[in-house]
Design a protein around this motif. Structure first.
Motif, mmCIF file in Angstrom:
data_model
loop_
_atom_site.group_PDB
_atom_site.id
_atom_site.type_symbol
_atom_site.label_atom_id
_atom_site.label_comp_id
_atom_site.label_asym_id
_atom_site.label_seq_id
_atom_site.Cartn_x
_atom_site.Cartn_y
_atom_site.Cartn_z
ATOM 1 N N VAL A 192 0.848 -1.191 0.000
ATOM 2 C CA VAL A 192 0.000 0.000 0.000
ATOM 3 C C VAL A 192 0.886 1.245 0.000
ATOM 4 O O VAL A 192 1.786 1.388 0.841
ATOM 5 C CB VAL A 192 -0.929 0.024 1.231
ATOM 6 N N LEU A 193 0.619 2.138 -0.959
ATOM 7 C CA LEU A 193 1.332 3.404 -1.058
ATOM 8 C C LEU A 193 0.398 4.551 -0.704
ATOM 9 O O LEU A 193 -0.804 4.501 -0.993
ATOM 10 C CB LEU A 193 1.867 3.618 -2.478
ATOM 11 N N ALA A 194 0.947 5.577 -0.096
ATOM 12 C CA ALA A 194 0.191 6.795 0.210
ATOM 13 C C ALA A 194 1.153 7.977 0.130
ATOM 14 O O ALA A 194 2.194 7.977 0.790
ATOM 15 C CB ALA A 194 -0.427 6.723 1.606
ATOM 16 N N GLY A 195 0.813 8.940 -0.719
ATOM 17 C CA GLY A 195 1.670 10.117 -0.859
ATOM 18 C C GLY A 195 3.076 9.789 -1.291
ATOM 19 O O GLY A 195 4.039 10.470 -0.929
ATOM 20 N N GLY A 196 3.237 8.731 -2.084
ATOM 21 C CA GLY A 196 4.548 8.356 -2.580
ATOM 22 C C GLY A 196 5.385 7.548 -1.621
ATOM 23 O O GLY A 196 6.541 7.232 -1.909
ATOM 24 N N ARG A 197 4.823 7.166 -0.485
ATOM 25 C CA ARG A 197 5.556 6.381 0.510
ATOM 26 C C ARG A 197 4.895 5.031 0.720
ATOM 27 O O ARG A 197 3.679 4.905 0.602
ATOM 28 C CB ARG A 197 5.630 7.138 1.846
ATOM 29 N N LEU A 198 5.701 4.048 1.067
ATOM 30 C CA LEU A 198 5.183 2.722 1.381
ATOM 31 C C LEU A 198 4.671 2.734 2.818
ATOM 32 O O LEU A 198 5.427 3.017 3.745
ATOM 33 C CB LEU A 198 6.285 1.674 1.203
ATOM 34 N N VAL A 199 3.382 2.428 2.987
ATOM 35 C CA VAL A 199 2.793 2.468 4.331
ATOM 36 C C VAL A 199 2.408 1.085 4.844
ATOM 37 O O VAL A 199 2.143 0.921 6.034
ATOM 38 C CB VAL A 199 1.556 3.398 4.371
ATOM 39 N N HIS A 200 2.371 0.090 3.953
ATOM 40 C CA HIS A 200 2.059 -1.274 4.406
ATOM 41 C C HIS A 200 2.557 -2.270 3.373
ATOM 42 O O HIS A 200 2.453 -2.047 2.166
ATOM 43 C CB HIS A 200 0.556 -1.465 4.599
ATOM 44 N N ASP A 201 3.099 -3.384 3.852
ATOM 45 C CA ASP A 201 3.552 -4.463 2.984
ATOM 46 C C ASP A 201 3.290 -5.772 3.721
ATOM 47 O O ASP A 201 3.905 -6.050 4.757
ATOM 48 C CB ASP A 201 5.048 -4.304 2.675
ATOM 49 N N GLY A 202 2.343 -6.552 3.207
ATOM 50 C CA GLY A 202 2.021 -7.796 3.899
ATOM 51 C C GLY A 202 1.004 -8.616 3.134
ATOM 52 O O GLY A 202 0.816 -8.438 1.924
ATOM 53 N N ALA A 203 0.348 -9.521 3.830
ATOM 54 C CA ALA A 203 -0.668 -10.376 3.212
ATOM 55 C C ALA A 203 -1.743 -9.519 2.560
ATOM 56 O O ALA A 203 -2.067 -8.427 3.042
ATOM 57 C CB ALA A 203 -1.285 -11.295 4.259
ATOM 58 N N ILE A 204 -2.310 -10.010 1.458
ATOM 59 C CA ILE A 204 -3.239 -9.202 0.674
ATOM 60 C C ILE A 204 -4.458 -8.776 1.487
ATOM 61 O O ILE A 204 -4.922 -7.632 1.346
ATOM 62 C CB ILE A 204 -3.674 -9.952 -0.611
ATOM 63 N N ASP A 205 -4.985 -9.647 2.368
ATOM 64 C CA ASP A 205 -6.162 -9.262 3.138
ATOM 65 C C ASP A 205 -5.833 -8.134 4.111
ATOM 66 O O ASP A 205 -6.642 -7.219 4.317
ATOM 67 C CB ASP A 205 -6.753 -10.461 3.876
ATOM 68 N N GLU A 206 -4.623 -8.148 4.678
ATOM 69 C CA GLU A 206 -4.202 -7.071 5.576
ATOM 70 C C GLU A 206 -4.004 -5.768 4.798
ATOM 71 O O GLU A 206 -4.343 -4.683 5.283
ATOM 72 C CB GLU A 206 -2.906 -7.457 6.285
ATOM 73 N N ALA A 207 -3.453 -5.884 3.592
ATOM 74 C CA ALA A 207 -3.235 -4.699 2.765
ATOM 75 C C ALA A 207 -4.564 -4.060 2.366
ATOM 76 O O ALA A 207 -4.711 -2.830 2.386
ATOM 77 C CB ALA A 207 -2.432 -5.073 1.526
ATOM 78 N N VAL A 208 -5.539 -4.891 1.999
ATOM 79 C CA VAL A 208 -6.865 -4.378 1.632
ATOM 80 C C VAL A 208 -7.510 -3.688 2.826
ATOM 81 O O VAL A 208 -8.125 -2.615 2.692
ATOM 82 C CB VAL A 208 -7.751 -5.516 1.088
ATOM 83 N N THR A 209 -7.369 -4.279 4.002
ATOM 84 C CA THR A 209 -7.914 -3.666 5.222
ATOM 85 C C THR A 209 -7.271 -2.316 5.490
ATOM 86 O O THR A 209 -7.942 -1.345 5.838
ATOM 87 C CB THR A 209 -7.709 -4.597 6.433
ATOM 88 N N THR A 210 -5.952 -2.239 5.311
ATOM 89 C CA THR A 210 -5.232 -0.970 5.499
ATOM 90 C C THR A 210 -5.727 0.088 4.538
ATOM 91 O O THR A 210 -5.941 1.248 4.894
ATOM 92 C CB THR A 210 -3.715 -1.186 5.325
ATOM 93 N N LEU A 211 -5.891 -0.310 3.278
ATOM 94 C CA LEU A 211 -6.348 0.642 2.263
ATOM 95 C C LEU A 211 -7.765 1.126 2.574
ATOM 96 O O LEU A 211 -8.036 2.337 2.538
ATOM 97 C CB LEU A 211 -6.326 -0.018 0.882
ATOM 98 N N ARG A 212 -8.648 0.207 2.903
ATOM 99 C CA ARG A 212 -10.049 0.580 3.171
ATOM 100 C C ARG A 212 -10.167 1.447 4.415
ATOM 101 O O ARG A 212 -11.078 2.276 4.502
ATOM 102 C CB ARG A 212 -10.898 -0.674 3.299
ATOM 103 N N ALA A 213 -9.269 1.295 5.362
ATOM 104 C CA ALA A 213 -9.303 2.118 6.564
ATOM 105 C C ALA A 213 -8.997 3.575 6.270
ATOM 106 O O ALA A 213 -9.357 4.466 7.053
ATOM 107 C CB ALA A 213 -8.304 1.584 7.596
ATOM 108 N N SER A 214 -8.363 3.830 5.101
ATOM 109 C CA SER A 214 -8.008 5.212 4.751
ATOM 110 C C SER A 214 -9.062 5.865 3.874
ATOM 111 O O SER A 214 -8.905 7.025 3.477
ATOM 112 C CB SER A 214 -6.657 5.222 4.017
#
Length: 243
Positions: free
Chosen positions: A220-242
């Motif tokens: 998961v990237l935000a503002g050009g920075r890496l904010v999360h790197d992990g299992a796809i379900d965790e990444a989707v959760t991180t993205l949806r939380a934003s």
């Protein structure tokens, strides 16, 4: 011993200059008003990770997060301003509709041009030509200039060539949203086949349900920075939380 590394992204930075004027007259007016003629935009800032051979990775983030820029760096379309991007093996992908296709050439001619750009020799292209044409399924337009193709036809031809080059690393950027449903299903089946064959996949998409079914890992990237790197379900959760 784990799988060899297919992609290395090491502390990558990428900046762009955004021009606000497009003529000498506009520039003079802006200067007289003491306004900035250009601004610098940071697309990527200190991004780093590795992708192992055979992994299927989704690059996730909102518009402007740096996903497409990062994919273009992997494809070699552009170079980082700082840091390093390395990819092992033959790379193919779909970064935008019609990428690699010349508008003044026919579909037939573009098959040879695009496949050569992707690393195939002429005898390899001829051996795979019929399969490429069958997959693209553009009918009588094969011998028409590509400039007269619809966006869907662009996609059919570009995708057909890309998947028949036996890529070690396959890059896809939101391109499947252009095709009609039957062709989209055919593309997804081929992407799943590439994954089953142990090819490395890096996919950019806003369709999180789609990538969750294709990928095992999410970055998961935000503002050009890496904010999360992990299992796809965790990444989707991180993205949806934003959202």
């Amino acid at each position: 011993m784990g799988a060899p590394t297919a992609v290395v992204v090491d502390d990558v930075h990428k900046h762009f200059r955004l021009r606000h004027t497009h003529s000498l007259k506009e520039s003079l007016v802006w200067l007289a008003q003491r306004r900035r003629l250009r601004d610098e935009f940071t697309a990527l800032s200190g991004v780093g990770f590795e992708v192992s051979q055979g992994e299927a990775v989704a690059l996730l983030g909102h518009n402007g997060s740096g996903k497409s820029t990062l994919l273009k760096l992997m494809a070699g379309v552009m170079a980082p301003d700082e840091g390093r991007v390395g990819v092992r093996g033959r790379v193919a992908g779909l970064l935008e509709v019609g990428a690699g296709l010349h508008p003044d050439l026919t579909g037939r001619e573009n098959i040879f041009l695009n496949a050569a750009i992707l690393g195939l020799e002429e005898d390899e292209i001829r051996a795979r030509f019929d399969d490429i044409v069958a997959f693209a399924d553009i009918g009588p337009f094969l011998d028409a200039q590509v400039r007269f193709y619809s966006s869907g036809m662009f996609l059919r031809l570009a995708f057909a060539v890309a998947v028949h080059t036996d890529p070690d690393v396959f890059l896809v950027d939101e391109i499947l949203a252009v095709g009609d449903e039957p062709f989209r299903r055919k593309c997804l089946e081929r992407i799943r086949l590439l994954s089953a064959q142990g090819r490395t996949l890096v996919i950019v998409s806003h369709d999180v349900d789609l990538v969750a079914g294709l990928c095992s890992r999410g970055i998961v990237l935000a503002g050009g920075r890496l904010v999360h790197d992990g299992a796809i379900d965790e990444a989707v959760t991180t993205l949806r939380a934003s959202w």
